[in-house]
Design a protein around this motif. Structure first.
Motif, PDB file in Angstrom:
ATOM      1  N   ILE A   7      75.711  37.297  11.312  1.00 30.13           N
ATOM      2  CA  ILE A   7      75.719  36.543  10.050  1.00 30.13           C
ATOM      3  C   ILE A   7      74.426  35.735   9.944  1.00 30.13           C
ATOM      4  N   HIS A   8      73.962  35.555   8.693  1.00 30.65           N
ATOM      5  CA  HIS A   8      72.710  34.806   8.433  1.00 30.65           C
ATOM      6  C   HIS A   8      73.065  33.536   7.661  1.00 30.65           C
ATOM      7  N   TYR A   9      72.918  32.376   8.299  1.00 30.87           N
ATOM      8  CA  TYR A   9      73.312  31.171   7.556  1.00 30.87           C
ATOM      9  C   TYR A   9      72.399  30.852   6.365  1.00 30.87           C
ATOM     10  N   PRO A  10      71.065  31.139   6.461  1.00 31.08           N
ATOM     11  CA  PRO A  10      70.209  30.805   5.306  1.00 31.08           C
ATOM     12  C   PRO A  10      70.503  31.656   4.071  1.00 31.08           C
ATOM     13  N   GLN A  11      71.279  32.710   4.248  1.00 30.69           N
ATOM     14  CA  GLN A  11      71.578  33.576   3.103  1.00 30.69           C
ATOM     15  C   GLN A  11      72.858  33.181   2.381  1.00 30.69           C
ATOM     16  N   THR A  12      73.432  32.053   2.778  1.00 31.03           N
ATOM     17  CA  THR A  12      74.636  31.570   2.090  1.00 31.03           C
ATOM     18  C   THR A  12      74.368  31.401   0.596  1.00 31.03           C
ATOM     19  N   GLN A  20      68.861  48.041  -2.586  1.00 35.68           N
ATOM     20  CA  GLN A  20      69.163  48.424  -1.205  1.00 35.68           C
ATOM     21  C   GLN A  20      68.299  47.586  -0.265  1.00 35.68           C
ATOM     22  N   LEU A  21      68.487  47.794   1.040  1.00 35.80           N
ATOM     23  CA  LEU A  21      67.990  46.852   2.039  1.00 35.80           C
ATOM     24  C   LEU A  21      66.545  46.363   1.833  1.00 35.80           C
ATOM     25  N   LEU A  22      65.563  47.269   1.795  1.00 30.03           N
ATOM     26  CA  LEU A  22      64.173  46.807   1.871  1.00 30.03           C
ATOM     27  C   LEU A  22      63.767  46.041   0.621  1.00 30.03           C
ATOM     28  N   GLU A  23      64.227  46.500  -0.547  1.00 32.54           N
ATOM     29  CA  GLU A  23      63.925  45.782  -1.791  1.00 32.54           C
ATOM     30  C   GLU A  23      64.713  44.472  -1.838  1.00 32.54           C
ATOM     31  N   TRP A  24      65.929  44.492  -1.361  1.00 31.15           N
ATOM     32  CA  TRP A  24      66.790  43.293  -1.320  1.00 31.15           C
ATOM     33  C   TRP A  24      66.123  42.209  -0.475  1.00 31.15           C
ATOM     34  N   LEU A  25      65.513  42.637   0.645  1.00 30.12           N
ATOM     35  CA  LEU A  25      64.827  41.655   1.502  1.00 30.12           C
ATOM     36  C   LEU A  25      63.676  40.992   0.756  1.00 30.12           C
ATOM     37  N   THR A  26      62.832  41.795   0.110  1.00 29.16           N
ATOM     38  CA  THR A  26      61.660  41.192  -0.558  1.00 29.16           C
ATOM     39  C   THR A  26      62.039  40.439  -1.830  1.00 29.16           C
ATOM     40  N   PRO A  72      64.443  38.490  17.154  1.00 27.87           N
ATOM     41  CA  PRO A  72      63.461  39.231  16.341  1.00 27.87           C
ATOM     42  C   PRO A  72      64.213  39.862  15.162  1.00 27.87           C
ATOM     43  N   ARG A  73      63.713  39.671  13.932  1.00 23.25           N
ATOM     44  CA  ARG A  73      64.528  40.086  12.763  1.00 23.25           C
ATOM     45  C   ARG A  73      64.895  41.559  12.830  1.00 23.25           C
ATOM     46  N   PHE A  74      63.880  42.415  12.862  1.00 23.70           N
ATOM     47  CA  PHE A  74      64.038  43.862  13.106  1.00 23.70           C
ATOM     48  C   PHE A  74      62.653  44.438  13.360  1.00 23.70           C
ATOM     49  N   ALA A  75      62.620  45.658  13.869  1.00 26.56           N
ATOM     50  CA  ALA A  75      61.353  46.232  14.323  1.00 26.56           C
ATOM     51  C   ALA A  75      60.233  46.163  13.277  1.00 26.56           C
ATOM     52  N   THR A  79      69.288  41.559  16.814  1.00 22.63           N
ATOM     53  CA  THR A  79      68.379  42.121  15.830  1.00 22.63           C
ATOM     54  C   THR A  79      69.147  43.167  15.016  1.00 22.63           C
ATOM     55  N   HIS A  80      68.434  43.859  14.131  1.00 13.17           N
ATOM     56  CA  HIS A  80      69.061  44.900  13.306  1.00 13.17           C
ATOM     57  C   HIS A  80      68.639  46.269  13.814  1.00 13.17           C
ATOM     58  N   LEU A  81      69.488  47.263  13.589  1.00 14.82           N
ATOM     59  CA  LEU A  81      69.221  48.606  14.111  1.00 14.82           C
ATOM     60  C   LEU A  81      69.833  49.661  13.187  1.00 14.82           C
ATOM     61  N   CYS A  82      69.000  50.594  12.740  1.00 11.38           N
ATOM     62  CA  CYS A  82      69.491  51.798  12.030  1.00 11.38           C
ATOM     63  C   CYS A  82      70.525  51.458  10.951  1.00 11.38           C
ATOM     64  N   GLU A  83      70.076  50.625  10.009  1.00  9.42           N
ATOM     65  CA  GLU A  83      70.979  50.209   8.923  1.00  9.42           C
ATOM     66  C   GLU A  83      70.825  51.114   7.706  1.00  9.42           C
ATOM     67  N   ASN A  84      69.567  51.530   7.444  1.00  7.74           N
ATOM     68  CA  ASN A  84      69.246  52.149   6.159  1.00  7.74           C
ATOM     69  C   ASN A  84      68.226  53.263   6.405  1.00  7.74           C
ATOM     70  N   GLY A  90      72.832  44.651  14.884  1.00  6.73           N
ATOM     71  CA  GLY A  90      73.537  44.691  13.603  1.00  6.73           C
ATOM     72  C   GLY A  90      73.511  46.096  13.026  1.00  6.73           C
ATOM     73  N   HIS A  91      74.668  46.593  12.613  1.00  3.96           N
ATOM     74  CA  HIS A  91      74.861  47.810  11.812  1.00  3.96           C
ATOM     75  C   HIS A  91      74.978  49.089  12.634  1.00  3.96           C
ATOM     76  N   GLY A  92      73.865  49.666  13.109  1.00  2.00           N
ATOM     77  CA  GLY A  92      73.957  50.891  13.903  1.00  2.00           C
ATOM     78  C   GLY A  92      74.666  52.014  13.165  1.00  2.00           C
ATOM     79  N   THR A 133      80.230  39.773   9.334  1.00  2.00           N
ATOM     80  CA  THR A 133      80.254  39.679   7.871  1.00  2.00           C
ATOM     81  C   THR A 133      78.886  39.998   7.287  1.00  2.00           C
ATOM     82  N   ASP A 134      77.814  39.711   8.056  1.00  2.43           N
ATOM     83  CA  ASP A 134      76.442  39.870   7.557  1.00  2.43           C
ATOM     84  C   ASP A 134      76.221  39.167   6.220  1.00  2.43           C
ATOM     85  N   ILE A 135      76.823  38.005   6.049  1.00  7.41           N
ATOM     86  CA  ILE A 135      76.413  37.156   4.916  1.00  7.41           C
ATOM     87  C   ILE A 135      74.913  36.980   4.991  1.00  7.41           C
TER      88      ILE A 135
END
Ligand code: GUN
Ligand code: ZN
Length: 446
Positions: free
Chosen positions: A77-82, A91-97, A202-205, A230-235, A269-271, A322-324
């Motif tokens: 879970i990510h608290y700053p993303q509350t 989707q993931l990469l655009e959602w991040l930016t 580390p956030r992800f690779a 960290t995150h792994l093989c989500e998208n 996270g994810h896999g 939950t990956d909030i």
């Protein structure tokens, strides 16, 4: 300290139902008493037996129509993303930016971080979650704000500063060197202080250079009882990007293995898109996966193969996350609701026994804390959630048609959410009381 006790029906697990006969794993006590002393469970069993042996002055709080469980465990879970849950359309990469990296910049301000940490921890407790593996931001002060508030509630939390030295806005970048020093200082400040644990994060690779990932491996060697997440093989686009950034590595997981951050106490996270070889490596090394179904559906990331990960021949530790804020609910009952559907889409059936295990003891096993949290048994931390099985008119109505506890647990995980959480106990103290007049949250007495 004086003993207090809870009386209600109780469920807990003595073993992993993915590996053993499920009915043998579930412990159900229709009228239980759980005695608590010094933050730990002192006694647990049928009320007619435990009541007889309790100290005479024990205060016994009775919760009729309730089921008590070990507090839920959220392994990702990510608290700053509350503040950005329910961000539309990407989707993931655009959602991040577009959303995430904007929100996270605000955590340079410790006042903001403190106020969000306060909301976040209350949302977790309101959802019955008593332990979580939490991402902060790149700013060390975001970690201080989080652990300060967690210490006030005395929750057992695992958290760390995100490391990112590329592919993010300049305001969110550290370097291999500052990431190392800041993580070291935070470990010194927080790891093992009360119930707080540090997690090298580390956030992800794609957002770390080889040099920074190596630094994470060095930290892990220097502090072997700290965690790594960290995150792994989500998208699929993310995986293709990792392939292009690390052409010498034969898989995404190999990027982390090469840096020395795969093993016990590492949580990925994810896999979702893992190969058989990846699962085998997770099994051999003891690395854990966090299954985050509400997030995976919301971002359209894919369907985690839970029963594949848990194959008895080479089981991988799996917890529930939950990956909030990519996930859509703080409440692990809602994660289970979606986990059931993800399993169904994979042609498998997630029983209530498998599901509640994942949210409690399974999470503890993923975090290598299975002897401390996640079960109701003497000697375990007294972290408990009281579930009101008649919390809504619909639940009340449906409950009357339940034949047994397994059906009841399935109905609760499908229809239930934060409304069913009647109270949450942390180290033997009630910190959330849904039905309290006035303030529903309280810090435990020092
Ligand atoms: N991958 C890298 N960062 C993140 C994040 O914040 N959330 C999710 N779901 N995936 C990520
Ligand atoms: Zn995440």
């Amino acid at each position: 300290m004086s003993t207090t006790a809870i009386r209600a029906a109780a469920v807990t697990f003595r073993a992993d139902p993915f590996l053993h006969e499920p009915a043998d794993c579930l412990v159900y006590e229709p009228d239980a008493v759980i005695a608590m002393d010094g933050g730990k469970i002192a006694d647990f069993g049928p009320a007619d037996e435990v009541l007889k042996r309790l100290p005479a002055d024990t205060l016994v709080l009775h919760y009729p129509d309730a089921i008590v469980s070990a507090g839920f465990i959220d392994t990702h879970i990510h608290y700053p993303q509350t503040q950005m849950v329910a961000a539309f359309g990407e989707q993931l990469l655009e959602w991040l930016t577009k959303y995430t990296f904007i929100a996270e910049q605000q955590f340079a301000d410790i006042g903001h971080a403190r106020s969000v940490a306060g909301v976040f921890l209350r949302e977790l407790l309101r959802a019955g979650t008593t332990t979580a593996a939490v991402y902060c931001t790149v700013h060390p002060q975001s970690v201080d704000a989080f652990f300060e508030e967690s210490s006030r509630f005395n929750t057992r939390m695992i958290a760390g500063k995100v490391l990112m030295d590329r592919n993010a806005p300049p305001a969110l970048l550290d370097t291999a060197e500052t990431g190392y020093r800041e993580s070291q200082a935070l470990i010194g400040r927080w790891h093992g202080r009360g119930r707080q644990h540090y997690c090298i994060t580390p956030r992800f690779a794609p957002t770390s250079t080889d040099a920074q990932l190596d630094v994470c491996g060095t930290l892990r060697k220097e502090y072997p009882d700290a965690y790594v997440q960290t995150h792994l093989c989500e998208n699929l686009d993310e995986i293709a990007w990792v392939r292009s950034l690390f052409p010498a590595r034969h898989s995404y997981l190999d990027v982390y293995a090469h840096a020395g951050i795969v093993g016990d106490r590492s949580i990925y996270g994810h896999g979702i898109h893992l190969t058989e070889q990846d699962f085998a490596i997770c099994h051999e090394t003891g690395a854990a996966l966090a299954h985050c179904p509400t997030s995976n559906l919301f971002l359209g990331s894919g369907l985690f193969r839970l029963f594949d990960a848990k194959q008895a021949a080479r089981p991988v530790r799996v917890g529930l996350g939950t990956d909030i804020g990519a996930g859509t609910s703080f409440c692990q009952l809602q994660s289970l609701n979606e986990a059931y559907k993800v399993a169904a889409m994979n042609g498998t059936r997630l029983t209530a026994i498998h599901a509640w295990y994942l949210a409690t003891r399974g999470g503890a096993e993923a975090l290598c804390l299975e002897n401390t949290i996640g079960s109701i048994a003497p000697g375990f931390d007294a972290d408990l959630v009281i579930i009101d099985r008649k919390a809504t008119p619909m639940l009340d109505f449906r409950d009357a048609y339940c034949a047994d506890i397994v059906e009841r647990l399935f109905v609760l995980m499908t229809l239930g959410d934060d409304r069913v959480v009647r109270a949450t106990y942390v180290a033997g103290q009630r910190v959330y009381d849904r039905d309290a007049q006035g303030e529903r949250f309280s810090y435990p007495a020092a």
